[in-house]
Scaffold this active site. Structure first.
Site, PDB file in Angstrom:
ATOM      1  N   HIS A  73     -30.601 -14.134  44.288  1.00 38.79           N
ATOM      2  CA  HIS A  73     -30.143 -15.391  44.896  1.00 38.79           C
ATOM      3  C   HIS A  73     -28.945 -15.146  45.817  1.00 38.79           C
ATOM      4  CE1 HIS A  73     -29.549 -19.791  45.024  1.00 38.79           C
ATOM      5  NE2 HIS A  73     -28.266 -19.476  45.106  1.00 38.79           N
ATOM      6  N   GLU A  74     -27.959 -14.424  45.309  1.00 36.62           N
ATOM      7  CA  GLU A  74     -26.759 -14.188  46.114  1.00 36.62           C
ATOM      8  C   GLU A  74     -27.049 -13.260  47.295  1.00 36.62           C
ATOM      9  OE1 GLU A  74     -24.342 -16.087  45.698  1.00 36.62           O
ATOM     10  OE2 GLU A  74     -25.061 -16.880  43.789  1.00 36.62           O
ATOM     11  N   HIS A 115     -28.148 -15.340  50.282  1.00 36.98           N
ATOM     12  CA  HIS A 115     -27.029 -15.867  51.076  1.00 36.98           C
ATOM     13  C   HIS A 115     -26.384 -14.752  51.912  1.00 36.98           C
ATOM     14  CE1 HIS A 115     -27.175 -19.709  49.084  1.00 36.98           C
ATOM     15  NE2 HIS A 115     -26.889 -19.211  47.897  1.00 36.98           N
TER      16      HIS A 115
END
Length: 366
Positions: free
Chosen positions: A17-18, A21
């Site tokens: 997920h990170e 980004h």
């Protein structure tokens, strides 16, 4: 080892997920000064040329930090590569990239499972199995002569076929006919035995016969025939899990009081993953895909401190022609973060209490 495997799955999903980004920002040449897994005190860190990479004490998520939020940053405020100076679309791509990464990763996990291992499914056979009959003298099934491991193949002349709804149909008939005799056919070995069972009313008025019921059949694995079929079947499995997850969130919203106790925190998720790893580690692919889809849907909700909340701020900015005052955004985000951390801590304590005999932990929740 099974617990470590489950923790590793959860950690990988947070990293994915990170990374979504992080990569969305880097590919647009946007400055990133922090990449962190977890919150709270730093356990380990590495300072790269521009970005600090860190592991922190509370594994409830992670974050990607930007110089815009750092008062000590030496980057000029008018630098075009600061996130806050980019057009709304660029910022929206960065904010939504974590959710997109989780969805893509879930799909790829399912493609791998379908292509290399196979997806487990239940091969239904006719009838509904009776694993055990209550030994209490007031059990209706025991009075009628039903025994452990019997197979109920019909009720009131209706055959219970090789399908998932057979067990639901049998339960409905039993519950809706308290004090009414039901004619059943029971298969025991090679014999077919007719029995008459009269459900007894429970405290809720519904009929019951004092047995456990389970579907008749076995778990089988369906594997793809080649790479193309793996991508097709992976997409079908992804759609199935995604739709089931959306239905679960819808039920949570519409019946919050009844379904809220089913919310699971990191401890419960790790416990479930550990059980899966012990029974059949190959199912961790499907488990990881399920959790990844859940993370994506949760993060896209328009709540403060989540990706959806930041996207909501961008939508307001687009409609107003200017962003909300910075102090308003900070206040909302900080409040949301505290609420999410509080919820996370509550779920950790509750789930730990459910898994242990720590009476002092249980007393905190009473």
């Amino acid at each position: 080892m099974s617990v470590l495997a489950a923790i590793a799955v959860l950690g990988i999903l947070i990293v994915v997920h990170e990374l979504g980004h992080f990569m969305a920002a880097r590919l647009q040449h946007i400055h990133v000064n922090r990449f962190s897994i977890g919150f709270g005190p730093v356990l380990w860190k590495y300072q790269g040329p521009e970005t600090e990479y860190a592991l922190r004490g509370f594994p409830l998520g992670g974050f990607v930090g930007f110089p815009d939020e750092d008062p000590d940053s030496e980057i000029p405020k008018d630098d075009p590569n600061l996130l806050s100076n980019r057009p709304i679309l660029d910022r929206a791509i960065v904010i939504s990239a974590g959710v997109i990464a989780n969805l893509i990763f879930a799909y790829l996990l399912l493609v791998v499972q379908v292509g290399m291992i196979g997806v487990p499914d239940f091969d239904y056979q006719p009838g509904v199995r009776v694993p055990s009959v209550a030994s209490d003298v007031s059990s209706a099934a025991a009075k009628a002569g039903i025994q452990d491991n019997d197979l109920i193949i019909s009720v009131n002349g209706e055959e219970l076929g090789a399908e998932s709804k057979s067990i639901t149909r049998l339960i409905d008939v039993i519950q809706s006919n308290p004090n009414q005799p039901l004619k059943m056919e029971v298969q025991r070995g090679d014999r077919i035995i007719p029995v008459e069972v009269t459900p007894e009313p429970g405290s809720d008025g519904k009929g019951r016969i004092g047995v456990q019921l389970s579907p008749n059949g076995q778990i089988v694995r369906y594997q793809a025939d080649g790479i193309i079929d793996a991508f097709v079947k992976g997409a079908e499995e992804f759609q199935r899990i995604f739709n089931l997850t959306l239905a679960g969130f819808s039920q949570l919203i519409n019946n919050f009081r009844e379904t809220a106790p089913q919310l699971s925190g990191p401890v419960a998720i790790v416990a479930i993953g550990a059980n899966i790893a012990r029974s059949d580690a190959s199912n961790l692919f499907q488990f990881a895909a399920l959790i990844s889809i859940n993370l994506a849907i949760i993060n896209i909700l328009p709540l403060p401190a989540l990706d959806g909340g930041q996207l909501a701020f961008l939508l307001i900015e687009a409609l107003r022609g200017k962003p909300l005052p910075e102090r308003v955004q900070e206040s909302v985000m900080q409040t949301g973060l505290m609420l999410l951390l509080g919820l996370g801590i509550f779920l950790i304590i509750r789930d730990t209490a459910n898994l242990t005999d720590l009476s002092w932990v249980r007393s905190l929740l009473q």
